[in-house]
Design an enzyme around this catalytic site. Structure first.
Site, mmCIF file in Angstrom:
data_model
loop_
_atom_site.group_PDB
_atom_site.id
_atom_site.type_symbol
_atom_site.label_atom_id
_atom_site.label_comp_id
_atom_site.label_asym_id
_atom_site.label_seq_id
_atom_site.Cartn_x
_atom_site.Cartn_y
_atom_site.Cartn_z
ATOM 1 N N ASP A 1 0.813 -1.298 0.018
ATOM 2 C CA ASP A 1 -0.047 -0.025 0.080
ATOM 3 C C ASP A 1 0.887 1.010 0.284
ATOM 4 O O ASP A 1 1.297 1.619 1.181
ATOM 5 C CB ASP A 1 -0.920 0.183 1.123
ATOM 6 C CG ASP A 1 -1.829 1.299 1.284
ATOM 7 O OD1 ASP A 1 -2.274 1.715 0.321
ATOM 8 O OD2 ASP A 1 -2.051 1.649 2.320
ATOM 9 N N GLU B 1 -1.207 -1.406 -4.949
ATOM 10 C CA GLU B 1 -2.524 -0.587 -5.017
ATOM 11 C C GLU B 1 -2.216 0.502 -6.499
ATOM 12 O O GLU B 1 -1.341 0.770 -6.383
ATOM 13 C CB GLU B 1 -2.827 0.115 -3.976
ATOM 14 C CG GLU B 1 -4.324 0.763 -4.089
ATOM 15 C CD GLU B 1 -4.745 1.534 -2.834
ATOM 16 O OE1 GLU B 1 -5.362 0.726 -2.107
ATOM 17 O OE2 GLU B 1 -4.271 2.656 -2.554
ATOM 18 N N ASP C 1 -2.278 0.925 7.213
ATOM 19 C CA ASP C 1 -1.612 0.715 6.149
ATOM 20 C C ASP C 1 -1.082 -0.597 5.970
ATOM 21 O O ASP C 1 -1.128 -0.975 4.691
ATOM 22 C CB ASP C 1 -0.510 1.718 5.933
ATOM 23 C CG ASP C 1 -0.930 3.321 6.048
ATOM 24 O OD1 ASP C 1 -1.775 3.488 5.066
ATOM 25 O OD2 ASP C 1 -0.365 3.840 7.100
#
Length: 173
Positions: free
Chosen positions: A8, A67, A139
Site C-alpha cells: 500500500d 494498489e 496501512d
C-alpha cells in the site's frame, strides 16, 4: 504454494503485507510499515526503495501486488504517490518479481464485499481472514488486503482457465 507481497504505497508511510497461499488456504507471514521521517522527497523515495528491497530479500515472495494510483483532489499528492509506487515497483522488478496492480475499490470489494468499505472494515476482515490476534495497522491491513485480492483474482483466473481447457476437451457441458 505461493508467497505474495502486498504494498500500500505512500510517500510518508508505505504499508506491506506478506501472506502464503496453499490452495485456498491463506496464512499470515508478516506485515508492517515503512515510515519515512525525512522531509525531502528524493530521500523518502530512497528509503521506500530500500525498505521494499529488504522485505523482498527477507520473505522471498513469488508475486508482488500493489494498489493502483487513484485520482486525488490534490495533484501534488497524486504525483508523490505515483513516485512512491514507482520506486516500489522498480524494487520488485529488480528482483525479477511479476507485478500485479489492483484498484482500491476492487480490493475492498474482494475483502469486505463492498467497494466503498471503510478502513476499519478492511482491518476487521483482514484480521478475520488471516486469523490474527488483533487488527493490523491501517496501512499494513491495506497491504495485506491487496495480497489477499491477488490470491483471489489469480485463483479465479486459474479456475477459469481450467474450465476452458476442460470445455475444449469436451468434459464440461
Amino acid at each position: 504454494m505461493a508467497i505474495i507481497l502486498g504494498i500500500d504505497p505512500g510517500s510518508r508511510v508505505t504499508g506491506y503485507g506478506v501472506i502464503r497461499q496453499v490452495g485456498r488456504q491463506l496464512s499470515y507471514l508478516g506485515s508492517g510499515c515503512i515510515r519515512t521521517k525525512v522531509d525531502d522527497l528524493p530521500s523518502r523515495l530512497k528509503l521506500i526503495y530500500a525498505g521494499v528491497t529488504e522485505i523482498i530479500t527477507q520473505f522471498q515472495p513469488d508475486f508482488f501486488a500493489i494498489e493502483q494510483v487513484f485520482m486525488a483532489k490534490n495533484a501534488d499528492s497524486a504525483l508523490k504517490l505515483g513516485q512512491a509506487r514507482g520506486v516500489a515497483i522498480v524494487a520488485a522488478v529488480n528482483q525479477e518479481l511479476p507485478v500485479f496492480e489492483y484498484a482500491a475499490r476492487q480490493v475492498k470489494q474482494t475483502v469486505v464485499g463492498i467497494g466503498s468499505a471503510e478502513k476499519s472494515q478492511v482491518q476487521h476482515m483482514v484480521r478475520t481472514m488471516l486469523k490474527l490476534p488483533a487488527n493490523p495497522q491501517a496501512d499494513a491491513a491495506d497491504a495485506l488486503a491487496i495480497a489477499i485480492t491477488h490470491c483471489h483474482v489469480s485463483q479465479n483466473a486459474m479456475q477459469m482457465s481450467e474450465s476452458r481447457l476442460n470445455l475444449a476437451r469436451g468434459r464440461l457441458r
